[in-house]
Design a protein around this motif. Structure first.
Motif, short mmCIF file in Angstrom:
data_model
loop_
_atom_site.label_atom_id
_atom_site.label_comp_id
_atom_site.label_asym_id
_atom_site.label_seq_id
_atom_site.Cartn_x
_atom_site.Cartn_y
_atom_site.Cartn_z
N GLN A 129 3.38 17.12 -7.27
CA GLN A 129 2.52 16.19 -6.53
C GLN A 129 3.36 15.34 -5.57
N TYR A 168 3.27 15.20 -1.47
CA TYR A 168 3.08 13.97 -0.70
C TYR A 168 4.22 13.77 0.31
N GLN A 174 0.84 -1.21 0.00
CA GLN A 174 0.00 0.00 0.00
C GLN A 174 0.87 1.26 0.00
N THR A 189 3.02 11.50 -10.22
CA THR A 189 2.54 12.04 -11.50
C THR A 189 3.27 13.32 -11.88
N GLN A 217 0.93 6.68 -6.83
CA GLN A 217 -0.18 7.60 -7.15
C GLN A 217 0.26 9.06 -7.09
N ASN A 218 1.35 9.30 -6.36
CA ASN A 218 1.81 10.69 -6.22
C ASN A 218 3.07 10.97 -7.03
N GLN A 220 2.05 1.81 -3.44
CA GLN A 220 0.95 2.32 -4.27
C GLN A 220 0.70 3.80 -4.00
N SER A 221 0.78 4.20 -2.75
CA SER A 221 0.58 5.62 -2.42
C SER A 221 1.65 6.48 -3.07
#
Lengths: 191, 288
Positions: free
Chosen positions: B262, B266, B248, B258, B255-256, B251-252
């Motif tokens: 971003q 994070y 997880q 990008t 996702q950040n 994955q976090s």
């Protein structure tokens, strides 16, 4: 404005990666002329260090905390023991986000006995002079991160904390002591 | 294979001392964390290492020594012509950096084709997928993680010593590496596995997540007893309601990733939570 009182050119050796020695001429500035005379205004020194560090910590709050290295014969002439304890406590309580200021006392006495390095408790102060116990009380407890380096240096491992005090350490050893916990490129070889 | 990479400086600063390089033609991924606290030219030295070393075979003490000598000689010439206060800092302290590599060595598609053609496929016991060889190499506290999806196994170079001691560094003025401290590993990965390279702030965060997921109480207790900033972090994570799993957490980050902005946002979030240190942040994620 010229603030220094003079300059001196010295030769500094360094090792190249191929093993050869490089000699560099280096100009060093002399800011104060050391002399031994007059009184020992220890309390005033603690208060001055305190005021300077308040400003410094305000500017660098996330930094590694300051280390104050205090070299002394211990015989303060401007205060009582109680005042010194209060001033040192005030100095040691100054903290960055990484921890409290470390007050490292290097006590010089007339004793010819072996040096005492980083005592853990007062019983470890087997010699020294009438000021050595006071110096112990004025010194910081060292954070555990120093333990490995000190244990390697003293060949003595303890449970608990070491105190930032050395008594009658020779000059050559003092340099090694000041490296403990501060040299970023010489990690503990045991791990 | 997909990969994602981002590297940002400390908040409020313009230049990171981290460096990464993707040697796409060799499927080799490299991250180096220049040590700003040692000497000068940390960024340049980290860049030199990531660009010059494009395989685990090259990451050998002799080749690295040759890189050191070349780098040192170039700086020495420059500093002799531009002698200033910083010259002495270089000659006395050098330039230092960590280094981590993940080396797949060959083109994966070509290898798959080759195996088909030769009839010598290496198949996973778990899911009958191709297994691709991967070599890891590390020196210092930058991290490599290999997350093997089928088994939930995580391989890493980071251990308790990286929370306790100052990191080993490749310093351009030190003739030799401490070869006993070089981490190497050869293993196989298969589709869906994830390889992560990161500089220390993110790497040590992921290592703690891993320790919690694996219920590695011995390691966590050692960090707690050390009485450092990491001890406080372990306590903090122990008391978190929704501590992510390793997967997880990755994955976090993904996702950040990008954009730099971003990712920075994070990392700043994690830093304000005291989950990662204030530092340069570099993360390279490879999904097989």
């Amino acid at each position: 404005m010229q603030c220094y009182i003079g300059t001196e050119t010295i030769t500094v050796d360094s090792i190249r990666p191929d093993g050869s020695v490089r000699q560099t001429q280096k100009k060093i500035y002399q800011w104060v002329r050391p002399c031994a005379s007059q009184l020992t205004p220890m309390n005033a020194a603690f208060l001055l260090a305190h005021d300077l560090l308040v400003q410094w910590i305000d500017k660098y709050p996330q930094s590694y905390p300051p280390t104050v290295i205090h070299i002394t014969d211990g015989a303060a002439t401007d205060s009582t023991e109680k005042q010194l304890l209060q001033s040192s406590q005030k100095l040691r309580s100054l903290a960055t986000e990484d921890g409290e200021t470390i007050l490292f006392n290097i006590h010089i006495t007339n004793s010819t006995e072996n040096p005492i390095y980083f005592p853990c408790k007062k019983e470890d102060l087997t010699h020294g002079d009438q000021y050595t116990h006071l110096m112990f009380d004025l010194s910081s407890d060292l954070p555990p991160i120093y333990n490995t380096g000190i244990a390697q240096f003293t060949q003595k491992d303890i449970k608990g904390s070491y105190t930032a005090l050395v008594v009658n350490a020779p000059m050559s050893q003092l340099i090694s002591l000041l490296n403990i916990g501060t040299n970023t490129n010489q990690p503990d070889k045991n791990l | 294979m997909k990969y994602y990479a981002v590297s940002i400086p400390k908040f409020g600063e313009n230049q990171s001392e981290d460096s990464y390089c993707i040697h796409a033609e060799k499927n080799c991924f490299v991250v180096a964390d220049g040590a700003g606290g040692v000497g000068i030219f940390a960024k340049e030295w980290a860049d030199t290492l990531t660009r010059a070393i494009s395989s685990v075979e090259q990451a050998n003490p002799e080749y690295i020594k040759a890189l050191k000598i070349k780098f040192y000689n170039e700086r020495e010439q420059f500093l002799d012509l531009n002698l200033d206060y910083f010259a002495d800092k270089f000659f006395q302290e050098g330039s230092a950096s960590t280094l981590v590599l993940a080396d797949f060595g060959v083109d994966l598609w070509e290898m798959e084709y080759h195996f088909y053609a030769q009839g010598q496929s290496i198949l996973s016991e778990h899911n009958q997928q191709f297994l691709y060889p991967l070599k890891l190499w590390a020196y210092g506290d930058s991290g490599i993680f290999v997350y093997q999806k089928a088994t939930n196994n995580i391989e890493t170079n980071l251990g308790i010593q990286h929370f306790v001691n100052a990191p080993y560094l490749i310093n351009c003025i030190e003739p030799e590496l401490n070869v006993a401290k070089i981490y190497t590993k050869a293993l196989y990965v298969s589709k869906g596995d994830i390889v992560i390279l990161a500089s220390d702030a993110i790497a040590l965060y992921l290592r703690l997540i891993m320790a919690f997921e694996q219920k590695d109480e011995e390691m966590l207790q050692k960090i707690i007893h050390q009485g450092s900033a990491f001890s406080e972090r372990v306590w903090l994570m122990k008391n978190m309601q929704n501590l992510p799993t390793f997967y997880q957490a990755i994955q976090s980050f993904l996702q950040n990733m990008t954009s730099d902005e971003q990712f920075s946002s994070y990392c700043q979030f994690l830093q304000t939570q005291n989950l990662i240190d204030y530092d340069d942040y570099t993360l390279l994620v490879i999904i097989i």
